[in-house]
Design a protein around this motif. Sequence first.
Motif, PDB file in Angstrom:
ATOM      1  N   ARG A 124       0.817  -1.210   0.000  1.00  0.00           N
ATOM      2  CA  ARG A 124       0.000   0.000   0.000  1.00  0.00           C
ATOM      3  C   ARG A 124       0.850   1.259   0.000  1.00  0.00           C
ATOM      4  O   ARG A 124       0.332   2.372   0.142  1.00  0.00           O
ATOM      5  N   PRO A 182      -6.266   9.829  -0.441  1.00  0.00           N
ATOM      6  CA  PRO A 182      -6.800   8.483  -0.652  1.00  0.00           C
ATOM      7  C   PRO A 182      -8.318   8.531  -0.765  1.00  0.00           C
ATOM      8  O   PRO A 182      -8.984   9.214   0.012  1.00  0.00           O
ATOM      9  N   GLY A 183      -8.841   7.847  -1.764  1.00  0.00           N
ATOM     10  CA  GLY A 183     -10.294   7.788  -1.913  1.00  0.00           C
ATOM     11  C   GLY A 183     -10.936   9.064  -2.422  1.00  0.00           C
ATOM     12  O   GLY A 183     -12.162   9.196  -2.414  1.00  0.00           O
ATOM     13  N   GLU A 243      -4.223   6.798  -3.976  1.00  0.00           N
ATOM     14  CA  GLU A 243      -4.724   5.436  -4.054  1.00  0.00           C
ATOM     15  C   GLU A 243      -6.225   5.400  -3.810  1.00  0.00           C
ATOM     16  O   GLU A 243      -6.795   6.320  -3.231  1.00  0.00           O
ATOM     17  N   ASN A 244      -6.857   4.332  -4.299  1.00  0.00           N
ATOM     18  CA  ASN A 244      -8.305   4.102  -4.136  1.00  0.00           C
ATOM     19  C   ASN A 244      -9.152   5.237  -4.700  1.00  0.00           C
ATOM     20  O   ASN A 244     -10.218   5.546  -4.176  1.00  0.00           O
ATOM     21  N   THR A 245      -8.678   5.913  -5.734  1.00  0.00           N
ATOM     22  CA  THR A 245      -9.472   7.015  -6.291  1.00  0.00           C
ATOM     23  C   THR A 245     -10.001   6.640  -7.665  1.00  0.00           C
ATOM     24  O   THR A 245      -9.675   5.600  -8.216  1.00  0.00           O
ATOM     25  N   ASN A 293      -4.879   0.520  -6.503  1.00  0.00           N
ATOM     26  CA  ASN A 293      -6.330   0.369  -6.591  1.00  0.00           C
ATOM     27  C   ASN A 293      -6.992   1.520  -7.348  1.00  0.00           C
ATOM     28  O   ASN A 293      -7.926   2.149  -6.870  1.00  0.00           O
ATOM     29  N   THR A 294      -6.464   1.821  -8.538  1.00  0.00           N
ATOM     30  CA  THR A 294      -7.114   2.795  -9.415  1.00  0.00           C
ATOM     31  C   THR A 294      -7.271   2.142 -10.788  1.00  0.00           C
ATOM     32  O   THR A 294      -6.845   1.013 -10.998  1.00  0.00           O
ATOM     33  N   GLN A 336      -2.913  -3.506  -7.690  1.00  0.00           N
ATOM     34  CA  GLN A 336      -4.343  -3.496  -7.975  1.00  0.00           C
ATOM     35  C   GLN A 336      -4.739  -2.467  -9.029  1.00  0.00           C
ATOM     36  O   GLN A 336      -5.759  -1.784  -8.908  1.00  0.00           O
TER      37      GLN A 336
END
Lengths: 500, 467
Positions: free
Chosen positions: A386, B351-352, B375-377, B400-401, B424
């Motif tokens: 992460r 994030p997000g 990340e995660n956006t 995670n995108t 991811q």
Amino acid sequence: MSKQNNKKIIQEANLETSHQITRKYFFKECFSGIGAMALGSMVGGCDWLGSKDSFGNFTNTNPLMAHAPHFIGKAKSVIYLHMAGAPSQLELFDYKPELLKLDGQDCPQSLLDGKKFAFIRGVPKMLGPQAVFKQRGQSGAWISDNLPHLSTVADEISFLKAVQTDQFNHGPAQLLMHTGSPRLGRPSIGAWVTYGLGTENSNLPGFVVLTSGGNNPDAGKSVWGNGFLPSVYQGVQCRSEGDPVLFLKDPAGIDRDLRKASIDAINEANQLTYNEFKDPEIVARMAQYEMAFKMQISVPDVMNINDEPAYIHEMYGTHPGKASFANNVLLARKLVEKGVRFVQLFDWGWDSHGTDVSNAVDIGLVNKCRTIDKPITALLLDLKQRGLLDETLVVWGGEFGRTPMQENRDGKTLPFKGRDHHTEAFTTWMAGGGIKQGSSFGETDEIGYSAISGKVTAYDMQATILNQLGFDHEKLVYPFQGRSFRLTDVHGRVINEIVA
Amino acid sequence: MESIIKLIGHFHPLWVHFPIGILLFAILIHGLSSWEKYKKLEAALPFTYLIGGLSAVFSCITGYALSNNGDYDANLIFKHQWLAISVAVISILGYVFIKIHKAVYLKWTAFVLLILIFLTGHYGGTLTHGEGYLTKGVFVEDKQVIKNKPLIPNVQEAVLFNDIIQPILEEKCYGCHSSIKKKGKLRLDAQEWILKGGEDGLVLHAGDPLKSPLYKNILLDPVDEKHMPPKGKPQVTEQERRLLEWWISSGASFNKKVKELSPPSNMQSVLLAVQNNNGPKIQIQAIPSAEIGPADQKVINGLKKMGVTIVNVALNSNYISANFITVPHANDTISDLIKKINDNVVWIKMPGMIFNDPLVNVLADCKSLTKLSIENTNISDKQLAILNDLHELQYLNIVNTKISLNGLMQLNNLKKLNQLYVGQTNIKETDLARIKTVFPNATVNFGNYNVEKLITDTQILKVPQKK
């Protein structure tokens, strides 16, 4: 008669009030009285009732506001994994083949003269390593088969092999490790860090504590206490089973606006009292009301590991709903990801005396290792993927080590193999947060009895943790009872040997 | 007698400055006197040359005395000595030329003398202060050369002497025992010198550290005259001492690798500490090197009010880190405020975040940005391309995108980008070679880590049944 009665009643009322007026209040009133105006303004100018700290981090509006450190720190948050009871370094990281040769022999008198042990009496037998060791990774670190998963990430870790303490009982040793003093009353490291840096996420506490293993650590909640720091900085312990935080839902008939309005009203009243008394605890209380209100929204999301994807559960070995160290480790990752500054995990049950099967070094200890091995490995890898391992310092350790001798409580042979408390040498490790990868510092003699080089203390570990966060441990101070206190007191050296 | 010579020698560093000063003055007079206005100065010329010459002769004598008892590099001494003698001879010659009215040669005398004085002075300086003293630390390139310890990715593969022992000697001993100085007639800067020893004989007895002065003298009491390094100089650390001890006791090999010497278990941790397996060290600078003024406090307070965690990266820096973790929707007010402090912002965590083009444009204006976590956006390839002007960017987290390889490759302007987190996403480990064509120095993390499942993970060990 009525006049006299009135006088009497007033006198009595005055007497009653004066009983109720606190000493502080009385003095303050005196000073602000007309007669003592000069004196009062003089003393008042010193802000003698208010809290004044040189770092200037305690503000009466938002005590948890984020603050800049002394210099640019590598780490932004810390996950401290404490194995309460003191894990045996001789079965985990400190490989001593020489000790195996001495297994079963009487301990030489030279190792016992002038020494004091918690339980060993008379002449104990030496006890060889009760685990198979191998060198792991590129760094060739020795890790036993008790930790097969951690062995795969050895190259992420910096070991401290010669940690020393001067406390051989759990409570004081844990306090020393976490507060810099073996006696009660000092703030814990998490409290210091939150005081110094504030929080990145104003909807969550800055310092969260999670316990596992069925018991709280022997030193009690003081190991995450705030000591003389305002209580807003103390660790917030979450429940380890069921809902981590209780009473998140508003009672029936109370909607969120009404709750907000009532908290605002209470805080307004508290603010007036604060203006009068300048007691930082009032601010702490106000901040906690605010925090509780925000946590009603933020906590259900963060504290819930049910919604984590299956591969994450697989990786950590977690089972939602059950109390476990693994669940706490996963929670710790979630909290750090959300900006919580300091997460402290205590896992109870590492006190391998050998009095029964659960604390035998060759049985109970192995089972304890199995509960932490996978989650800790997963934590390091998960933080890494992460992009968080660089800014999250992970610390692992106990409060002391264990003897190379087999414990002979009261001079008797115990039913299982075990080791007594040992202060002179034990192993801890750090990873991430700007710590060297695949490194080791310090060394013990051939049988792991004493540290012979690279000795470090709890103070040195604390200084290093603060250093990684951007603090000069000698400058993060809080004035209390007439002098400035710091976590490392008059000790502490940053262990630069393991800093990348 | 010897002590008198020694004393005379010690006057050399003082005395040398007389001929330098006087002879340079003579040359100055000579130059000026060709000018009508200063013609009169010519009268002083023979006297200055004579005095300068004589003082040069005496300098040579003191210098010779010093070279006899000093521990200097013979090669340098040779150059310095003969240059100095030529200075003395030529300056006396100058005096003679004037006296025999051959002033025509004087011009050349002065010219040669000038060059010789500078050369002699330079070698003299090199003798006392060490090689490269003149330029040391003056040029930036030089600074990086100093203390460039060898990289040891795997200590077992390292050559014990070259990679581990020599750097210790270099740091702690070369100051007095190398080409610069040879105290006690000992040099330690090459195998042959180490084996040769010094004026008291051999310093190294392979296999026996306690017989080897090279090691033994480290152990002496710091007040002992023979203790090395001398009191007040940086001392050998415990770790270095143990490495030296093991090197000698294992036979003082100059070419064997650590693993060939099969280090004993008690050396393992010491050796591990030497290891530096961080790969090629990419210096990650947390903030740009340029200084910047403080950001507008009103703007900062405004952002705080909106819920952004905004704070200086350190008390002594005006650069700012901004964390939007509690602000998943950055509205126009926030965007406007960031624009006002965009040059100060170096770290951004979103994030997000729910991105739209205007917000990405705001990010693109934060030119000082070194660290960006998005990340995660919902950021798209097209939006990512807008960030291609963030020249300072070193860390990018797009875990995670929906970003694809082509999306990432658009950031070809970001030469400093060296840490990439792409787990991811649509970017796969097989794309590494292509990513490296754009970001040759980057470490790319693809995630997808897995912790193996072992039977023992869930087994509980019980008391073995006795038969």
